[in-house]
Design a protein around this motif. Sequence first.
Motif, PDB file in Angstrom:
ATOM      1  N   LEU A 190      81.150 -41.864 -11.151  1.00  0.00           N
ATOM      2  CA  LEU A 190      81.413 -41.974 -12.645  1.00  0.00           C
ATOM      3  C   LEU A 190      81.025 -43.247 -13.253  1.00  0.00           C
ATOM      4  CD1 LEU A 190      84.905 -40.540 -13.203  1.00  0.00           C
ATOM      5  CD2 LEU A 190      82.762 -39.426 -13.885  1.00  0.00           C
ATOM      6  N   ILE A 191      81.408 -44.091 -12.572  1.00  0.00           N
ATOM      7  CA  ILE A 191      80.718 -45.574 -13.078  1.00  0.00           C
ATOM      8  C   ILE A 191      79.580 -45.773 -12.824  1.00  0.00           C
ATOM      9  CG2 ILE A 191      80.994 -48.130 -12.380  1.00  0.00           C
ATOM     10  CD1 ILE A 191      83.687 -47.661 -10.922  1.00  0.00           C
ATOM     11  N   SER A 192      78.858 -45.300 -11.720  1.00  0.00           N
ATOM     12  CA  SER A 192      77.485 -45.387 -12.153  1.00  0.00           C
ATOM     13  C   SER A 192      76.762 -44.591 -13.330  1.00  0.00           C
ATOM     14  CB  SER A 192      76.785 -44.686 -10.565  1.00  0.00           C
ATOM     15  OG  SER A 192      75.238 -44.618 -10.463  1.00  0.00           O
ATOM     16  N   GLU A 193      77.212 -43.244 -13.503  1.00  0.00           N
ATOM     17  CA  GLU A 193      76.511 -42.558 -14.577  1.00  0.00           C
ATOM     18  C   GLU A 193      76.872 -43.181 -16.011  1.00  0.00           C
ATOM     19  OE1 GLU A 193      74.988 -40.030 -14.503  1.00  0.00           O
ATOM     20  OE2 GLU A 193      74.826 -39.523 -12.457  1.00  0.00           O
ATOM     21  N   ILE A 194      78.083 -43.875 -16.056  1.00  0.00           N
ATOM     22  CA  ILE A 194      78.434 -44.438 -17.247  1.00  0.00           C
ATOM     23  C   ILE A 194      78.015 -45.600 -17.614  1.00  0.00           C
ATOM     24  CG2 ILE A 194      80.446 -45.532 -18.450  1.00  0.00           C
ATOM     25  CD1 ILE A 194      82.317 -43.516 -16.998  1.00  0.00           C
ATOM     26  N   MET A 195      77.500 -46.350 -16.365  1.00  0.00           N
ATOM     27  CA  MET A 195      76.859 -47.588 -16.676  1.00  0.00           C
ATOM     28  C   MET A 195      75.257 -47.735 -16.777  1.00  0.00           C
ATOM     29  SD  MET A 195      79.311 -50.001 -16.806  1.00  0.00           S
ATOM     30  CE  MET A 195      78.263 -51.301 -16.706  1.00  0.00           C
ATOM     31  N   THR A 196      74.871 -46.530 -16.123  1.00  0.00           N
ATOM     32  CA  THR A 196      73.197 -46.454 -15.976  1.00  0.00           C
ATOM     33  C   THR A 196      72.570 -45.459 -17.017  1.00  0.00           C
ATOM     34  OG1 THR A 196      73.323 -45.061 -14.283  1.00  0.00           O
ATOM     35  CG2 THR A 196      73.442 -47.619 -13.868  1.00  0.00           C
ATOM     36  N   THR A 197      73.185 -44.477 -17.462  1.00  0.00           N
ATOM     37  CA  THR A 197      72.341 -43.256 -17.988  1.00  0.00           C
ATOM     38  C   THR A 197      72.475 -43.228 -19.550  1.00  0.00           C
ATOM     39  OG1 THR A 197      74.466 -41.769 -18.049  1.00  0.00           O
ATOM     40  CG2 THR A 197      73.020 -41.833 -16.002  1.00  0.00           C
ATOM     41  N   GLY A 198      73.255 -43.926 -20.226  1.00  0.00           N
ATOM     42  CA  GLY A 198      73.378 -44.283 -21.532  1.00  0.00           C
ATOM     43  C   GLY A 198      73.751 -42.833 -21.974  1.00  0.00           C
ATOM     44  N   LYS A 199      73.475 -42.300 -23.317  1.00  0.00           N
ATOM     45  CA  LYS A 199      74.035 -41.246 -23.834  1.00  0.00           C
ATOM     46  C   LYS A 199      73.206 -40.207 -23.628  1.00  0.00           C
ATOM     47  CE  LYS A 199      76.407 -43.308 -27.673  1.00  0.00           C
ATOM     48  NZ  LYS A 199      76.680 -43.481 -29.063  1.00  0.00           N
ATOM     49  N   GLY A 200      73.046 -39.545 -22.178  1.00  0.00           N
ATOM     50  CA  GLY A 200      72.322 -38.524 -21.697  1.00  0.00           C
ATOM     51  C   GLY A 200      73.270 -37.357 -21.603  1.00  0.00           C
ATOM     52  N   GLU A 201      72.592 -36.315 -20.878  1.00  0.00           N
ATOM     53  CA  GLU A 201      73.207 -34.939 -20.583  1.00  0.00           C
ATOM     54  C   GLU A 201      74.283 -34.955 -19.855  1.00  0.00           C
ATOM     55  OE1 GLU A 201      71.961 -30.548 -18.975  1.00  0.00           O
ATOM     56  OE2 GLU A 201      70.460 -32.034 -18.958  1.00  0.00           O
ATOM     57  N   VAL A 261      82.135 -36.597 -20.561  1.00  0.00           N
ATOM     58  CA  VAL A 261      82.948 -36.723 -21.468  1.00  0.00           C
ATOM     59  C   VAL A 261      83.748 -35.577 -21.729  1.00  0.00           C
ATOM     60  CG1 VAL A 261      83.123 -37.166 -24.094  1.00  0.00           C
ATOM     61  CG2 VAL A 261      81.818 -38.741 -22.408  1.00  0.00           C
ATOM     62  N   ASP A 262      82.970 -34.499 -21.868  1.00  0.00           N
ATOM     63  CA  ASP A 262      83.468 -33.151 -22.391  1.00  0.00           C
ATOM     64  C   ASP A 262      84.309 -32.402 -21.331  1.00  0.00           C
ATOM     65  OD1 ASP A 262      82.138 -33.332 -24.791  1.00  0.00           O
ATOM     66  OD2 ASP A 262      80.555 -32.256 -24.343  1.00  0.00           O
ATOM     67  N   ARG A 263      83.905 -32.713 -20.251  1.00  0.00           N
ATOM     68  CA  ARG A 263      84.493 -31.568 -19.005  1.00  0.00           C
ATOM     69  C   ARG A 263      85.752 -32.478 -18.515  1.00  0.00           C
ATOM     70  NH1 ARG A 263      80.851 -27.842 -17.053  1.00  0.00           N
ATOM     71  NH2 ARG A 263      79.746 -27.150 -19.195  1.00  0.00           N
ATOM     72  N   LEU A 264      85.643 -33.636 -18.404  1.00  0.00           N
ATOM     73  CA  LEU A 264      86.492 -34.792 -17.736  1.00  0.00           C
ATOM     74  C   LEU A 264      87.368 -35.749 -18.646  1.00  0.00           C
ATOM     75  CD1 LEU A 264      87.766 -35.075 -14.794  1.00  0.00           C
ATOM     76  CD2 LEU A 264      86.139 -36.832 -14.568  1.00  0.00           C
ATOM     77  N   GLY A 265      86.331 -36.505 -19.137  1.00  0.00           N
ATOM     78  CA  GLY A 265      86.796 -37.771 -19.900  1.00  0.00           C
ATOM     79  C   GLY A 265      87.962 -37.312 -21.001  1.00  0.00           C
ATOM     80  N   ARG A 266      87.516 -36.487 -22.069  1.00  0.00           N
ATOM     81  CA  ARG A 266      88.379 -36.139 -23.209  1.00  0.00           C
ATOM     82  C   ARG A 266      89.407 -35.505 -22.600  1.00  0.00           C
ATOM     83  NH1 ARG A 266      83.374 -34.656 -26.809  1.00  0.00           N
ATOM     84  NH2 ARG A 266      83.081 -36.757 -27.779  1.00  0.00           N
ATOM     85  N   PRO A 267      89.459 -34.327 -21.791  1.00  0.00           N
ATOM     86  CA  PRO A 267      90.632 -33.811 -21.494  1.00  0.00           C
ATOM     87  C   PRO A 267      91.706 -34.427 -20.817  1.00  0.00           C
ATOM     88  CG  PRO A 267      88.631 -32.525 -20.950  1.00  0.00           C
ATOM     89  CD  PRO A 267      88.294 -33.804 -21.041  1.00  0.00           C
ATOM     90  N   ILE A 268      91.222 -35.391 -19.838  1.00  0.00           N
ATOM     91  CA  ILE A 268      92.316 -36.211 -19.219  1.00  0.00           C
ATOM     92  C   ILE A 268      92.836 -37.213 -20.102  1.00  0.00           C
ATOM     93  CG2 ILE A 268      92.501 -37.843 -17.123  1.00  0.00           C
ATOM     94  CD1 ILE A 268      91.975 -34.843 -16.402  1.00  0.00           C
ATOM     95  N   TYR A 269      92.031 -37.832 -21.029  1.00  0.00           N
ATOM     96  CA  TYR A 269      92.573 -38.721 -21.964  1.00  0.00           C
ATOM     97  C   TYR A 269      93.408 -38.218 -22.725  1.00  0.00           C
ATOM     98  CZ  TYR A 269      92.560 -42.083 -25.837  1.00  0.00           C
ATOM     99  OH  TYR A 269      93.116 -42.862 -26.845  1.00  0.00           O
ATOM    100  N   ALA A 270      93.414 -36.959 -23.180  1.00  0.00           N
ATOM    101  CA  ALA A 270      94.136 -36.346 -24.534  1.00  0.00           C
ATOM    102  C   ALA A 270      95.485 -36.070 -23.635  1.00  0.00           C
ATOM    103  CB  ALA A 270      93.635 -35.008 -24.654  1.00  0.00           C
ATOM    104  N   MET A 271      95.516 -35.446 -22.329  1.00  0.00           N
ATOM    105  CA  MET A 271      96.658 -35.342 -21.500  1.00  0.00           C
ATOM    106  C   MET A 271      97.495 -36.445 -21.458  1.00  0.00           C
ATOM    107  SD  MET A 271      95.397 -32.475 -18.862  1.00  0.00           S
ATOM    108  CE  MET A 271      96.951 -31.776 -18.351  1.00  0.00           C
ATOM    109  N   LEU A 272      96.820 -37.621 -21.050  1.00  0.00           N
ATOM    110  CA  LEU A 272      97.551 -38.723 -20.754  1.00  0.00           C
ATOM    111  C   LEU A 272      98.147 -39.386 -22.326  1.00  0.00           C
ATOM    112  CD1 LEU A 272      95.408 -40.600 -18.178  1.00  0.00           C
ATOM    113  CD2 LEU A 272      97.621 -39.774 -17.941  1.00  0.00           C
ATOM    114  N   PHE A 273      97.317 -39.279 -23.063  1.00  0.00           N
ATOM    115  CA  PHE A 273      97.932 -39.653 -24.430  1.00  0.00           C
ATOM    116  C   PHE A 273      99.115 -39.000 -24.890  1.00  0.00           C
ATOM    117  CE2 PHE A 273      98.148 -40.317 -29.067  1.00  0.00           C
ATOM    118  CZ  PHE A 273      97.657 -41.531 -29.356  1.00  0.00           C
ATOM    119  N   ASP A 274      98.976 -37.582 -24.778  1.00  0.00           N
ATOM    120  CA  ASP A 274     100.232 -36.792 -25.294  1.00  0.00           C
ATOM    121  C   ASP A 274     101.429 -37.162 -24.394  1.00  0.00           C
ATOM    122  OD1 ASP A 274     101.093 -34.531 -26.824  1.00  0.00           O
ATOM    123  OD2 ASP A 274     101.367 -33.648 -24.525  1.00  0.00           O
ATOM    124  N   ARG A 275     101.120 -37.280 -23.094  1.00  0.00           N
ATOM    125  CA  ARG A 275     102.436 -37.431 -21.956  1.00  0.00           C
ATOM    126  C   ARG A 275     103.055 -38.683 -22.198  1.00  0.00           C
ATOM    127  NH1 ARG A 275     106.482 -35.386 -20.527  1.00  0.00           N
ATOM    128  NH2 ARG A 275     107.225 -35.954 -18.259  1.00  0.00           N
TER     129      ARG A 275
END
Length: 215
Positions: free
Chosen positions: A121-132, A138-152
């Motif tokens: 994750l760190i490698s992809e986030i730091m090196t790929t920019g806004k790629g596929e 973001v869609d499959r992991l980042g937003r869902p986990i963030y939303a669940m933590l925020f709500d909880r």
Amino acid sequence: MKSGEHGKTRTRGRPRRGQEHDGGELLDAALACFAEHGFEKTSLRTIAARAGVDVALISYRFGSKMGLWTAVVDSVANDSVTRMAIWPEQHRELSPELQMEQLCTGMVEMMAERPLFAQLLISEIMTTGKGERQALIVDRLGRPIYAMLFDRITKIRNIDKHDDPDEIGMSILASMSMIGVLISTRQFVSSVSGIEEDDDTLKRRLAAMMLRLLK
């Protein structure tokens, strides 16, 4: 001897019924290769060799390297969301303070089980920019986990979601980033700091740090 007699000849492509390779082992091999070498420098043949399968099996199951990479992310995302979804019911009889402690402990435990995924994750986030690949994370992991933590967290702390969402959001991002970096760079951190800790001690310290950030 005819090809395939007594199961000694490995067939290419689609496996014979009853001889399917364990998909979990294949995903583990792919994760290790992607984390160690990066997406671009990892070939399907490298993954196949690590998993001990014919490369044609990977193409049959996942279609492409990107298909396999997506399956790795989806596997972790689905498992994480499933595990987090049951925490509110498991902890509902606890005090708010203990619920927060259990939340932090659970997140650290879950991330510590997959140090290579944190590295990926760190490698992809730091090196790929806004790629596929980053968009998929973001869609499959980042937003869902963030939303669940925020709500909880807002429910445990009894905070109106519209009061100060930025403070809670930044605390979540800071704590998750901290855990991911310290877990994925554990050997480097130990070399720099001289701190040598067993797994349980490290996880307790990380959970305590996360709790301080989220209170």
